[in-house]
Design a protein around this motif. Sequence first.
Motif, PDB file in Angstrom:
ATOM      1  N   TYR A 120       0.867  -1.186   0.000  1.00  0.00           N
ATOM      2  CA  TYR A 120       0.000   0.000   0.000  1.00  0.00           C
ATOM      3  C   TYR A 120       0.898   1.228   0.000  1.00  0.00           C
ATOM      4  O   TYR A 120       1.506   1.577   1.008  1.00  0.00           O
ATOM      5  CB  TYR A 120      -0.917  -0.006   1.224  1.00  0.00           C
ATOM      6  N   ARG A 122       1.623   5.357  -0.819  1.00  0.00           N
ATOM      7  CA  ARG A 122       0.860   6.608  -0.882  1.00  0.00           C
ATOM      8  C   ARG A 122       0.716   7.041  -2.340  1.00  0.00           C
ATOM      9  O   ARG A 122       1.643   6.905  -3.141  1.00  0.00           O
ATOM     10  CB  ARG A 122       1.472   7.700   0.000  1.00  0.00           C
ATOM     11  N   GLY A 123      -0.427   7.593  -2.658  1.00  0.00           N
ATOM     12  CA  GLY A 123      -0.764   7.906  -4.047  1.00  0.00           C
ATOM     13  C   GLY A 123       0.180   8.876  -4.717  1.00  0.00           C
ATOM     14  O   GLY A 123       0.390   8.817  -5.930  1.00  0.00           O
ATOM     15  N   GLU A 124       0.762   9.779  -3.917  1.00  0.00           N
ATOM     16  CA  GLU A 124       1.664  10.779  -4.502  1.00  0.00           C
ATOM     17  C   GLU A 124       2.948  10.150  -5.023  1.00  0.00           C
ATOM     18  O   GLU A 124       3.618  10.722  -5.884  1.00  0.00           O
ATOM     19  CB  GLU A 124       2.017  11.849  -3.451  1.00  0.00           C
ATOM     20  N   PHE A 125       3.324   8.987  -4.489  1.00  0.00           N
ATOM     21  CA  PHE A 125       4.581   8.328  -4.890  1.00  0.00           C
ATOM     22  C   PHE A 125       4.395   7.595  -6.226  1.00  0.00           C
ATOM     23  O   PHE A 125       4.460   6.367  -6.289  1.00  0.00           O
ATOM     24  CB  PHE A 125       5.015   7.331  -3.816  1.00  0.00           C
ATOM     25  N   VAL A 126       4.202   8.356  -7.286  1.00  0.00           N
ATOM     26  CA  VAL A 126       3.959   7.729  -8.591  1.00  0.00           C
ATOM     27  C   VAL A 126       5.232   7.049  -9.096  1.00  0.00           C
ATOM     28  O   VAL A 126       5.205   5.915  -9.562  1.00  0.00           O
ATOM     29  CB  VAL A 126       3.467   8.787  -9.603  1.00  0.00           C
ATOM     30  N   TYR A 159       1.094  -7.318  -5.204  1.00  0.00           N
ATOM     31  CA  TYR A 159       0.460  -6.241  -5.966  1.00  0.00           C
ATOM     32  C   TYR A 159       0.766  -4.887  -5.327  1.00  0.00           C
ATOM     33  O   TYR A 159       0.823  -4.771  -4.097  1.00  0.00           O
ATOM     34  CB  TYR A 159      -1.061  -6.420  -5.986  1.00  0.00           C
ATOM     35  N   VAL A 160       0.938  -3.893  -6.171  1.00  0.00           N
ATOM     36  CA  VAL A 160       1.091  -2.529  -5.676  1.00  0.00           C
ATOM     37  C   VAL A 160      -0.291  -1.881  -5.658  1.00  0.00           C
ATOM     38  O   VAL A 160      -1.014  -1.912  -6.650  1.00  0.00           O
ATOM     39  CB  VAL A 160       2.032  -1.709  -6.591  1.00  0.00           C
ATOM     40  N   HIS A 161      -0.659  -1.327  -4.522  1.00  0.00           N
ATOM     41  CA  HIS A 161      -1.962  -0.673  -4.376  1.00  0.00           C
ATOM     42  C   HIS A 161      -1.734   0.774  -3.980  1.00  0.00           C
ATOM     43  O   HIS A 161      -1.138   1.047  -2.937  1.00  0.00           O
ATOM     44  CB  HIS A 161      -2.786  -1.401  -3.308  1.00  0.00           C
ATOM     45  N   ARG A 162      -2.195   1.699  -4.811  1.00  0.00           N
ATOM     46  CA  ARG A 162      -1.936   3.112  -4.530  1.00  0.00           C
ATOM     47  C   ARG A 162      -3.015   3.725  -3.642  1.00  0.00           C
ATOM     48  O   ARG A 162      -4.197   3.547  -3.886  1.00  0.00           O
ATOM     49  CB  ARG A 162      -1.858   3.907  -5.842  1.00  0.00           C
ATOM     50  N   GLY A 163      -2.569   4.458  -2.617  1.00  0.00           N
ATOM     51  CA  GLY A 163      -3.494   5.245  -1.812  1.00  0.00           C
ATOM     52  C   GLY A 163      -3.906   6.469  -2.601  1.00  0.00           C
ATOM     53  O   GLY A 163      -3.592   6.609  -3.789  1.00  0.00           O
ATOM     54  N   ALA A 164      -4.618   7.381  -1.923  1.00  0.00           N
ATOM     55  CA  ALA A 164      -5.138   8.523  -2.676  1.00  0.00           C
ATOM     56  C   ALA A 164      -5.065   9.825  -1.877  1.00  0.00           C
ATOM     57  O   ALA A 164      -5.828  10.747  -2.125  1.00  0.00           O
ATOM     58  CB  ALA A 164      -6.568   8.248  -3.124  1.00  0.00           C
ATOM     59  N   GLY A 165      -4.136   9.868  -0.922  1.00  0.00           N
ATOM     60  CA  GLY A 165      -3.955  11.111  -0.195  1.00  0.00           C
ATOM     61  C   GLY A 165      -4.745  11.146   1.096  1.00  0.00           C
ATOM     62  O   GLY A 165      -5.835  11.718   1.143  1.00  0.00           O
ATOM     63  N   LEU A 179      -7.542  -0.211   1.803  1.00  0.00           N
ATOM     64  CA  LEU A 179      -7.231  -1.277   0.848  1.00  0.00           C
ATOM     65  C   LEU A 179      -8.503  -2.004   0.415  1.00  0.00           C
ATOM     66  O   LEU A 179      -8.619  -2.473  -0.716  1.00  0.00           O
ATOM     67  CB  LEU A 179      -6.231  -2.241   1.501  1.00  0.00           C
TER      68      LEU A 179
END
Lengths: 423, 157
Positions: A120, A122-126, A159-165, A179
Amino acid sequence: MELVLTKYFDDENYRHIDTYMKYGGYSALKKALSMSPDEIIEEVKKSNLRGRGGAGFPTGVKWSFVPKESEKPKYLVINADEGEPGTFKDRLIMERGPHLLIEGIVISAYAIGAHTSYIYIRGEFVKPARILEEAIGEAYEKGFLGKNILGSGFDLDVYVHRGAGAYICGEETALIESLEGKKGQPRLKPPFPAQVGVFGGPTIVNNVETIADIPYIIEHGGEKFASLGTEKNGGTRLFGVSGYVNKPGIYELPMGTNLKEIIFEHAGGMKDGRKLKAVIPGGSSTPVMTPDEIDVPADFDSLMKAGSMAGSGGIIVIPEGVCMVRVLEILENFYAHESCGQCTPCREGTEWLRKVVSRIEAGKGKEGDLELILEMCENMMGKTICPLADAAGMPAVSFVNKFRHEFEYHIREGKCLDAEIKI
Amino acid sequence: MAVKFSEQAQREFEEILKRYPERQAAILPTLHLAQREFGYISPEVVEYVSDLLGFTPARIYGVVTFYTMYNRNPVGKYHLQVCRNISCSLLGAKHIIEHLTEKLGIKPGETTPDGKFTLSLVECLGSCGTAPVMQINDDYYENLTVEKVDEILEKLE
């Protein structure tokens, strides 16, 4: 000095599997698969590895809470939701040494009996997420992930799961909710995630750095890792130094390295020759320390004894010339913004803390405001589902108690006592 | 604009579904995908994602509004997100923010009339050792100075 994690970080190709393997990578995995899961957990217990996300809970003990038999699938979830202000170490691991994390994940999942792992992030870490995806692809190609890993019969998908801030998703039960596709609002415990976690299955949530330490522990033994640190605080740690120093950055040092030495030697001391005013030793939530308090070993127990916490290892250095009321205002803005709104003491308390500190900073403080702040904190801390209310309260209490003269001056005179540097 | 995934996005959506034992876990990744496809999460996009995944619009909307990264209004071609937290502030974030506000002629939260830039202030981006920091779309720009900000803006077309 022995480095567990960052030894090859200067090699740009270390993020690729061939280079990682050239330096001996994935040999710990081969060794681990010849051991029993219990032997691995024992080794991790011996290593005195404690959670690097901030809580410092012994990792091997956490793993042993996972039931051996479970009707529901078990999960290993990696907390890469790095968001505690002052913390920037996991990003470095994911960008420079993603295979340390992936190898650690395979070993750890094997130890607890999980066949699915989610990272999981953080979403900013593209960019780090892309690097991880690429590294995961390489690991599948080599047969270190997928079915029947290295002929062991053990299967694992990652799996990589992106958060959204949302800062709160760094709290493990909020992370689990997120998640699962929900608002990141923490769960009441018990049941603990090791019993009932994501999708109802037993779940271990570990920080990136914690899991990246695992290959070393398996390769060199738990005792060796333990010997690198202090009593009950095994290994090295990635200390992140930020703020007003000459050389901000990540320093891998033995657990228990002296805090003053980290700032004045490793991080090059104070920028512009300014004097040190305050140190926040383990991420923004940990109680602030004065310059005469920092001659202590930076490990979980020593910093606790010194009245603060080792937290995430993010050391924030504040110089003379910066108004402590303004610093606290920045922090309380943050907590008010990040409260998930579930528990009343936190939802209301963080907002009121923000308001009262802001009015003092704006020169409109009233007599009794400091008592009001301390009373609010008392009514927030320890009275909520998760520790966010404590995280907002600890800076407030410590700032008001240790820099009281600056707050009193602000209320009395309506302006900063010491604000040469405008922040 | 008709709200419907491109073929490529539809394939990615189907891959997302395979990663989780429960369909609801796909809500966050699907919203990321939708934002990439449609630019922002409009009420029509909420309806679309709700139909795709089989959850009520209220359920989707709850997620969209909880997290900061889902834009409910259109943003400029370049979304400038400047960190305002402590480590960046100690090294001059205030000056970066003031400079951007002046140069772009907009306040945080606003978009330039030509739709090129949106300026936002954000909390810690996890890049404190290279402060001050801002994120523009997917990329981080670190160790910022006023001069460096000017150079970066010039290169954005």
